[in-house]
Design an enzyme around this catalytic site. Structure first.
Site, PDB file in Angstrom:
ATOM      1  N   HIS A   8      39.307  47.036  37.251  1.00 32.32           N
ATOM      2  CA  HIS A   8      40.525  47.849  37.253  1.00 32.32           C
ATOM      3  C   HIS A   8      41.618  47.087  36.501  1.00 32.32           C
ATOM      4  CE1 HIS A   8      44.241  49.643  38.788  1.00 32.32           C
ATOM      5  NE2 HIS A   8      43.525  50.702  39.112  1.00 32.32           N
ATOM      6  N   ASP A  18      44.823  46.533  36.836  1.00 29.69           N
ATOM      7  CA  ASP A  18      45.690  45.653  37.630  1.00 29.69           C
ATOM      8  C   ASP A  18      44.936  44.420  38.121  1.00 29.69           C
ATOM      9  OD1 ASP A  18      47.845  47.396  37.348  1.00 29.69           O
ATOM     10  OD2 ASP A  18      47.314  48.520  39.159  1.00 29.69           O
ATOM     11  N   LYS A  19      43.651  44.594  38.446  1.00 25.18           N
ATOM     12  CA  LYS A  19      42.864  43.457  38.923  1.00 25.18           C
ATOM     13  C   LYS A  19      42.494  42.503  37.777  1.00 25.18           C
ATOM     14  CE  LYS A  19      43.424  43.269  42.667  1.00 25.18           C
ATOM     15  NZ  LYS A  19      43.835  42.031  43.299  1.00 25.18           N
ATOM     16  N   GLU A  66      52.644  35.964  35.249  1.00 24.04           N
ATOM     17  CA  GLU A  66      52.421  37.409  35.241  1.00 24.04           C
ATOM     18  C   GLU A  66      51.578  37.772  34.022  1.00 24.04           C
ATOM     19  OE1 GLU A  66      53.627  39.209  37.696  1.00 24.04           O
ATOM     20  OE2 GLU A  66      55.045  37.786  38.559  1.00 24.04           O
ATOM     21  N   GLU A  82      56.866  31.513  34.554  1.00 27.57           N
ATOM     22  CA  GLU A  82      57.495  30.195  34.550  1.00 27.57           C
ATOM     23  C   GLU A  82      56.508  29.158  35.079  1.00 27.57           C
ATOM     24  OE1 GLU A  82      59.583  33.543  34.685  1.00 27.57           O
ATOM     25  OE2 GLU A  82      59.025  32.775  36.654  1.00 27.57           O
ATOM     26  N   LYS A 124      37.241  52.662  41.471  1.00 30.69           N
ATOM     27  CA  LYS A 124      38.039  52.695  42.697  1.00 30.69           C
ATOM     28  C   LYS A 124      37.186  53.308  43.800  1.00 30.69           C
ATOM     29  CE  LYS A 124      42.499  53.700  42.304  1.00 30.69           C
ATOM     30  NZ  LYS A 124      43.769  54.433  42.011  1.00 30.69           N
ATOM     31  N   PHE A 143      34.573  60.018  33.438  1.00 26.70           N
ATOM     32  CA  PHE A 143      35.481  58.875  33.461  1.00 26.70           C
ATOM     33  C   PHE A 143      34.945  57.835  32.463  1.00 26.70           C
ATOM     34  CE2 PHE A 143      37.296  55.451  36.626  1.00 26.70           C
ATOM     35  CZ  PHE A 143      38.174  55.007  35.649  1.00 26.70           C
ATOM     36  N   ASP A 159      44.617  52.788  31.086  1.00 26.59           N
ATOM     37  CA  ASP A 159      45.826  52.601  31.891  1.00 26.59           C
ATOM     38  C   ASP A 159      46.231  51.133  31.803  1.00 26.59           C
ATOM     39  OD1 ASP A 159      47.910  53.011  33.637  1.00 26.59           O
ATOM     40  OD2 ASP A 159      46.670  53.137  35.436  1.00 26.59           O
ATOM     41  N   ALA A 160      47.485  50.853  31.583  1.00 28.28           N
ATOM     42  CA  ALA A 160      47.954  49.469  31.550  1.00 28.28           C
ATOM     43  C   ALA A 160      47.806  48.828  32.924  1.00 28.28           C
ATOM     44  CB  ALA A 160      49.413  49.414  31.099  1.00 28.28           C
ATOM     45  N   ARG A 216      50.193  44.469  41.356  1.00 28.15           N
ATOM     46  CA  ARG A 216      50.438  45.888  41.604  1.00 28.15           C
ATOM     47  C   ARG A 216      49.428  46.489  42.591  1.00 28.15           C
ATOM     48  NH1 ARG A 216      51.879  49.274  36.294  1.00 28.15           N
ATOM     49  NH2 ARG A 216      49.629  49.150  36.001  1.00 28.15           N
ATOM     50  N   LYS A 217      48.588  45.658  43.182  1.00 31.26           N
ATOM     51  CA  LYS A 217      47.620  46.135  44.173  1.00 31.26           C
ATOM     52  C   LYS A 217      47.745  45.318  45.462  1.00 31.26           C
ATOM     53  CE  LYS A 217      45.758  49.643  42.155  1.00 31.26           C
ATOM     54  NZ  LYS A 217      47.028  49.895  41.452  1.00 31.26           N
ATOM     55  N   LYS A 221      50.745  32.806  41.637  1.00 36.10           N
ATOM     56  CA  LYS A 221      51.790  32.009  42.290  1.00 36.10           C
ATOM     57  C   LYS A 221      51.188  30.782  42.962  1.00 36.10           C
ATOM     58  CE  LYS A 221      54.729  36.029  43.291  1.00 36.10           C
ATOM     59  NZ  LYS A 221      55.324  36.850  44.358  1.00 36.10           N
ATOM     60  N   LYS A 236      55.312  29.090  46.613  1.00 31.68           N
ATOM     61  CA  LYS A 236      55.818  30.450  46.773  1.00 31.68           C
ATOM     62  C   LYS A 236      55.302  30.998  48.100  1.00 31.68           C
ATOM     63  CE  LYS A 236      56.631  29.847  42.290  1.00 31.68           C
ATOM     64  NZ  LYS A 236      56.456  28.521  41.668  1.00 31.68           N
ATOM     65  N   ASP A 260      55.542  33.764  49.418  1.00 36.66           N
ATOM     66  CA  ASP A 260      54.916  35.084  49.324  1.00 36.66           C
ATOM     67  C   ASP A 260      53.412  34.962  49.535  1.00 36.66           C
ATOM     68  OD1 ASP A 260      57.068  36.742  48.893  1.00 36.66           O
ATOM     69  OD2 ASP A 260      56.987  36.587  46.719  1.00 36.66           O
TER      70      ASP A 260
END
Length: 417
Positions: free
Chosen positions: A14, A16-17, A42, A55, A166, A242, A250-251, A256-257, A277, A281, A283
């Protein structure tokens, strides 16, 4: 009255992955050659292009283009007809040095005084409904896509699969929150254009239901296998063919997941992404620590289901709060607030303590970047890293340390269990 709950997962192919996996591969390489690296990478992927941004503060230098290409090829984007290939895509690096304003809140005279890399709240969750203490709908969704990837790589039984996919699973629960049956399974998989549309879609549906699902089912405990019945509703590539997928369709973007990465909508999420990260971090590191706490508490019998929240202020050593929600399933005769106070004494949530306890300054993150950061078995592996600037090194590392049930006895003692 019975109710339905749904979770989804996405494949390693995918968009995003792909971005998550590239970001974590860069992080692993930075940490392999300089364990003190501060990284926030990123990745953006689109038709024929990869853009790296973020960074970094590190004593090492990397060939980031080669690392990105290797990740893309490993996933399976190796053919020109995909319009995205590790051998031919462009890779643009816009990575620059970490802001000193941020760094001053993290680096201190002693490591123990290390402040949180950002403000925010992080959550960890665990439930007894599966052997790995994960929500069932998400666990099955991950397994569907992992087996789909196995079939794609084997290439002999199902020969037409492409990397993007998916899956979504809906579970029917009883009033007392016990899984009763699987109500619906949705699978959308990218594929070659190998036949007329109607015949092609019929073949894909048959292969998913008769080849994929039985293999998934065989990997699950007998108690979960019983939830698969003849009344499951299947939606297989419900919009039709598909063929165009991946970054050409799709970008994709790092982070984003985040619900796929965590608990599939169960529990809660503080909003922060993980991939790319380093563990300064919170997060990432505090979310891992919160999962470690929640899992050990549930395994020890404190509750059948538990959510742990921890929060931070940037540059501050101590967390600003620790919160617990047992969803009314507590077995210890204490309020959730009283449980939270014990959690604070059992699990040191200061940033450096988390890094040290869970061994997070190691190159262990590529394995987290697809099919969820939680629920996987901890294990020790030897990883090899090669660089034209740094040579070749081998590192033995522990993966998924936050999944270890190493505090159960201590928890039982603290709660009198």
């Amino acid at each position: 009255m019975p109710y339905l709950f749904t979770s989804e997962s996405v494949s390693e192919g995918h968009p995003d992955k792909i971005a998550d996996q590239i970001s974590d591969a860069l992080l692993d390489n930075f940490l392999a050659f300089d364990s003190n690296s501060k990284v926030a990478c990123e990745t953006l992927v689109t038709t024929g292009q990869v853009v790296l941004a973020g960074e970094v503060k590190s004593g090492t230098y990397l060939d980031v283009q080669t690392i990105a290409r290797e990740v893309i090829n490993k996933i399976g984007y190796t053919k020109g007809e995909y319009k995205f290939s590790g051998d031919s895509c462009g890779v643009i690096s816009l990575i620059h040095e970490q802001s000193q304003d941020i760094n001053q809140g993290v680096d201190r005279t002693t490591k123990e005084e290390q402040g949180a890399g950002d403000q925010g709240m992080m959550f960890g969750y665990a439930t007894k409904e599966t052997e790995n203490y994960m929500p069932l709908a998400l666990d099955i969704s991950h397994k569907i896509l992992q087996v789909l990837a196995e079939l794609r790589r084997e290439g002999d039984t199902v020969t037409y699969l492409r990397p993007d996919a998916k899956a979504q699973v809906t579970i029917e629960y009883s009033d007392d929150n016990v899984p009763q049956r699987i109500d619906t399974i949705v699978v959308s998989t990218q594929h070659d254009d190998f036949d007329a549309d109607e015949a092609m879609l019929a073949k894909i549906k048959t292969d998913i239901i008769e080849t994929l699902i039985p293999r998934v089912k065989s990997q699950l405990p007998s108690t979960i296998q019983q939830l698969f019945d003849d009344d499951i509703t299947y939606h297989i590539n419900p919009t039709g063919k598909f063929v165009i997928g991946g970054p050409h369709g799709d970008a994709g973007l790092t982070g984003r997941k985040i619900v796929v990465d965590t608990y599939g909508g169960k529990g809660a999420h503080g909003g922060g992404a993980f991939s790319g990260k380093d563990p300064s971090k919170v997060d990432r590191s505090a979310a891992y620590a919160a999962r470690h706490a929640a899992k050990n508490l549930v395994a020890a019998g404190v509750a059948d289901e538990l959510l742990v929240q921890v929060s931070y202020a940037i540059g501050v050593v101590e967390p600003t709060s620790i919160f617990v929600d047992s969803y009314g399933t507590s077995k210890v005769g204490l309020s959730d607030g009283e449980i939270a106070k014990k959690v604070a004494t059992l699990f040191d949530m200061k940033p450096y303590a988390i890094e040290n306890r869970l061994k997070l300054r190691n190159p262990i993150y590529s394995e987290t970047a697809a099919y969820g950061h939680f629920g996987k078995a901890p294990k020790t592996v030897t990883k090899v890293f090669e660089s034209p600037y740094n040579g070749r090194i081998e590192k033995e590392v522990e993966l998924f340390t936050w999944e270890k049930l190493d505090k159960v006895e201590e928890v039982k003692t603290a709660f009198g269990l």
